[in-house]
Design an enzyme around this catalytic site. Structure first.
Site, PDB file in Angstrom:
ATOM      1  N   GLU A 252       2.275   9.232   7.070  1.00  0.00           N
ATOM      2  CA  GLU A 252       3.711   9.527   6.902  1.00  0.00           C
ATOM      3  C   GLU A 252       4.286   8.369   6.108  1.00  0.00           C
ATOM      4  OE1 GLU A 252       5.292  12.208   7.906  1.00  0.00           O
ATOM      5  OE2 GLU A 252       3.681  13.106   9.067  1.00  0.00           O
TER       6      GLU A 252
ATOM      7  N   CYS B 130      12.837   6.722   5.500  1.00  0.00           N
ATOM      8  CA  CYS B 130      11.938   7.265   4.487  1.00  0.00           C
ATOM      9  C   CYS B 130      12.565   8.432   3.732  1.00  0.00           C
ATOM     10  CB  CYS B 130      10.626   7.682   5.127  1.00  0.00           C
ATOM     11  SG  CYS B 130      10.868   8.636   6.624  1.00  0.00           S
TER      12      CYS B 130
HETATM   13  P1  NAD Z   1       4.579  -1.250   6.080  1.00  0.00           P
HETATM   14  O1  NAD Z   1       3.630  -0.384   5.339  1.00  0.00           O
HETATM   15  O2  NAD Z   1       4.823  -2.622   5.583  1.00  0.00           O
HETATM   16  O3  NAD Z   1       4.092  -1.424   7.596  1.00  0.00           O
HETATM   17  C1  NAD Z   1       3.834  -0.308   8.419  1.00  0.00           C
HETATM   18  C2  NAD Z   1       2.859  -0.726   9.499  1.00  0.00           C
HETATM   19  O4  NAD Z   1       1.605  -1.054   8.907  1.00  0.00           O
HETATM   20  C3  NAD Z   1       3.275  -1.971  10.266  1.00  0.00           C
HETATM   21  O5  NAD Z   1       2.835  -1.858  11.603  1.00  0.00           O
HETATM   22  C4  NAD Z   1       2.517  -3.072   9.550  1.00  0.00           C
HETATM   23  O6  NAD Z   1       2.316  -4.208  10.380  1.00  0.00           O
HETATM   24  C5  NAD Z   1       1.213  -2.365   9.270  1.00  0.00           C
HETATM   25  N1  NAD Z   1       0.438  -2.881   8.144  1.00  0.00           N
HETATM   26  C6  NAD Z   1       0.889  -3.454   7.012  1.00  0.00           C
HETATM   27  N2  NAD Z   1      -0.152  -3.770   6.204  1.00  0.00           N
HETATM   28  C7  NAD Z   1      -1.279  -3.361   6.861  1.00  0.00           C
HETATM   29  C8  NAD Z   1      -2.664  -3.409   6.542  1.00  0.00           C
HETATM   30  N3  NAD Z   1      -3.115  -3.916   5.401  1.00  0.00           N
HETATM   31  N4  NAD Z   1      -3.527  -2.906   7.446  1.00  0.00           N
HETATM   32  C9  NAD Z   1      -3.111  -2.366   8.603  1.00  0.00           C
HETATM   33  N5  NAD Z   1      -1.799  -2.304   8.958  1.00  0.00           N
HETATM   34  C10 NAD Z   1      -0.895  -2.799   8.087  1.00  0.00           C
HETATM   35  O7  NAD Z   1       5.940  -0.433   6.198  1.00  0.00           O
HETATM   36  P2  NAD Z   1       7.327  -0.892   6.841  1.00  0.00           P
HETATM   37  O8  NAD Z   1       7.990  -1.845   5.916  1.00  0.00           O
HETATM   38  O9  NAD Z   1       7.173  -1.264   8.267  1.00  0.00           O
HETATM   39  O10 NAD Z   1       8.093   0.506   6.844  1.00  0.00           O
HETATM   40  C11 NAD Z   1       8.726   1.003   5.716  1.00  0.00           C
HETATM   41  C12 NAD Z   1       7.935   2.089   5.042  1.00  0.00           C
HETATM   42  O11 NAD Z   1       7.616   3.111   5.980  1.00  0.00           O
HETATM   43  C13 NAD Z   1       8.733   2.775   3.953  1.00  0.00           C
HETATM   44  O12 NAD Z   1       7.903   3.022   2.841  1.00  0.00           O
HETATM   45  C14 NAD Z   1       9.167   4.072   4.613  1.00  0.00           C
HETATM   46  O13 NAD Z   1       9.461   5.091   3.706  1.00  0.00           O
HETATM   47  C15 NAD Z   1       7.986   4.383   5.461  1.00  0.00           C
HETATM   48  N6  NAD Z   1       8.326   5.291   6.554  1.00  0.00           N
HETATM   49  C16 NAD Z   1       7.876   6.581   6.513  1.00  0.00           C
HETATM   50  C17 NAD Z   1       8.236   7.473   7.517  1.00  0.00           C
HETATM   51  C18 NAD Z   1       7.757   8.890   7.510  1.00  0.00           C
HETATM   52  O14 NAD Z   1       7.774   9.513   8.567  1.00  0.00           O
HETATM   53  N7  NAD Z   1       7.330   9.435   6.392  1.00  0.00           N
HETATM   54  C19 NAD Z   1       9.040   7.045   8.557  1.00  0.00           C
HETATM   55  C20 NAD Z   1       9.471   5.730   8.570  1.00  0.00           C
HETATM   56  C21 NAD Z   1       9.105   4.860   7.565  1.00  0.00           C
END
Ligand code: NAD
Length: 474
Positions: free
Chosen positions: A248, A282
């Site tokens: 997502e 998002c």
């Molecule tokens: P992010 O990708 O930085 O982090 C998301 C999660 O992944 C966190 O728990 C983070 O610690 C972990 N993470 C980061 N790098 C990783 C790696 N290399 N390996 C494993 N885990 C890792 O995202 P964010 O800044 O927390 O959230 C914002 C993003 O999420 C935006 O792009 C937003 O659009 C998206 N989002 C999507 C939805 C949806 O349902 N489609 C909902 C909410 C947010």
């Protein structure tokens, strides 16, 4: 300040020397700290989950329903405290945080309902003389261990969107909450155990991204349910091996306002969808397309409402727009806006920032190639563009690497169905903004925005697989 919060490994609370500070995005003050899980803890969590799955997969449906309903009730009982935690760790306003907890309760109750609807089918197999007397009996079985990785912007409800269906299906769960917002995830783990789910099947492990990747690669994890940024999500899918993956991810959602739309309503909703949560949703409204005949009128309404928004401390109930998650994120958004303006865009509102606080921003005269349009802003920023022709505007909507949801304000049935046919998205929202989400609906994106669908019924489908028994009647 209290001691750092321990993390949860197969029902056991553990501490470590590695401490992660949690800060209030509004003023960077320290609001808590958690211990970080290390490699041994994660190995133990994976092993415990395997053992735990031996129990959860055999839980009768009424037990799984009971756990989910009890979890919902326990959350309800601690609603205020959980909402306050969400405000402090994520910086979202108190109103939004309370709404998030209420939605989480709803998500779990929907999961409980769906637990009772995990159906199979009976398939006639006597289609040829050679297979006479055979009948297929198909049911869905849980996959095993679900690894849930969640983002900062809905730290509680999005974790429930993974844990609820996982429990409904009878899977074990390891939750890796966002490092920016780990506190509410730990409360969820605590309550899931209190609700009576087998302890070994429950882990909540704040950890480094490197260690999270180790779990993603591990062949004992059956399903990765990831919500977060496209770059991280697609990378994780590449390293996930043979396990199933649900993604997502983000987007640059568009909304179209046609000439016959209710402009007052559309403007009100656009402002809400663009700036609520400081645009860190998002499906935030990012690209606004207004029919040229209503462009000026609708834009004025949008600007008037934008000007009335109050940005500030999210704890203040009068504040509409809180801070962004970090100064780095705010600075990145600011850079894209300055770049657009220097390339010819016109700034109609906002564009300024003080630390993490970003003024709601409206731009026009932008080009599709500018980063304010072509990339996910994830900030309180909208671009407004006129269009003349409905066909052409749908091409503009689709001119994006992403495809989560699109909103179309129109009263014409032909335009509605035309948009439904043409828009490359997971959902078309008619007479509302793309930011609309009901927790029950199938939710997810196409193109770079993701893979698979959430919403309890659909997530259960992803977290189970069909198993067939062939009965031979002799
Ligand atoms: P992010 O990708 O930085 O982090 C998301 C999660 O992944 C966190 O728990 C983070 O610690 C972990 N993470 C980061 N790098 C990783 C790696 N290399 N390996 C494993 N885990 C890792 O995202 P964010 O800044 O927390 O959230 C914002 C993003 O999420 C935006 O792009 C937003 O659009 C998206 N989002 C999507 C939805 C949806 O349902 N489609 C909902 C909410 C947010």
């Amino acid at each position: 300040m209290t001691d750092p919060r321990p993390f949860l490994v197969g029902g056991e609370w553990r501490t470590s020397e590695k401490i992660l500070d949690v800060r209030f995005p509004y003023d960077n003050s320290l609001v808590g700290a958690v211990c970080l899980a290390g490699p041994t803890d994660l190995e133990d969590a994976v092993r415990a989950a395997q053992h735990g799955f031996g129990r959860t997969r055999k839980l009768p449906t009424h037990e799984r329903i009971r756990v989910l309903k009890r979890l919902a009730a326990l959350i309800e009982g601690r609603k205020d405290e959980i909402a306050e935690t969400i405000v402090l760790e994520s910086g979202k306003t108190a109103v939004l945080a309370r709404a998030e907890v209420e939605r989480a309760v709803e998500t779990l109750l929907l999961s409980a309902e769906e637990a009772g609807r995990i159906c199979g089918e009976v398939i006639p197999l006597d289609l040829t003389p050679a297979t006479a007397g055979r009948t297929g009996y198909l049911r869905r079985v849980p996959l095993g261990t679900v690894l849930a990785i969640t983002p900062f912007n809905f730290p509680f409800n999005l974790a429930c969107h993974k844990i609820g269906p996982a429990v409904a299906a009878g899977n074990a769960v390891i939750l890796k909450p966002s490092s920016k917002t780990p506190l509410s995830g730990l409360v969820l783990g605590e309550l899931l155990i209190e609700a009576g789910y087998p302890e070994e099947a429950v882990s909540v492990v704040p950890c480094t991204t490197g260690l999270a990747e180790w779990m993603v690669r591990d062949g004992r994890i059956a399903y990765l349910s990831f919500t977060g940024s496209p770059a991280v999500g697609w990378h994780l899918r590449e390293i996930a091996g043979r396990k199933r993956v649900g993604l997502e991810l983000g987007g640059n959602a568009a909304v179209v306002v046609d000439e016959d739309a209710d402009l007052t309503y559309a403007a009100e909703r656009i402002v809400q969808g663009g700036f609520s949560g400081a645009g860190q949703v998002c499906i935030s409204v990012q690209r606004v397309f207004l029919h040229r005949s209503v462009f000026r009128a609708c834009l004025e309404m949008v600007l008037e409402r934008t000007g009335a928004l109050r940005a500030g401390d999210p704890k203040d109930p009068a504040v509409d727009v809180g801070p962004m998650i970090s100064e780095q994120a705010a600075a990145a958004a600011e850079e894209k806006i300055l770049e657009a303006v220097s390339d010819g865009a016109t700034l109609l509102a906002g564009g300024t920032r003080a630390g993490t606080l970003f003024a709601p921003t409206v731009l026009t005269d932008t080009l599709p190639t500018m980063r304010v349009n072509a990339t996910e802003m994830f900030a309180p920023v909208i671009t407004v563009t006129p269009f003349d022709d409905f066909e052409a505007v749908l091409a503009m909507v689709n001119d994006s690497p992403f495809g989560l949801q699109t909103g179309v304000f129109t009263n014409r049935l032909d335009c509605t169905f035309h948009a439904f046919d043409e828009c490359e998205v997971g959902a078309l929202i008619v007479n509302d903004i793309p930011t609309f989400r009901a927790d029950a609906m199938p939710y997810g994106g196409v193109k770079a925005s993701g893979l698979g669908r959430e919403g309890p019924r659909y997530a259960i489908e992803e977290m189970t697989e069909p198993r067939l028994m062939v009965l031979h009647r002799r």
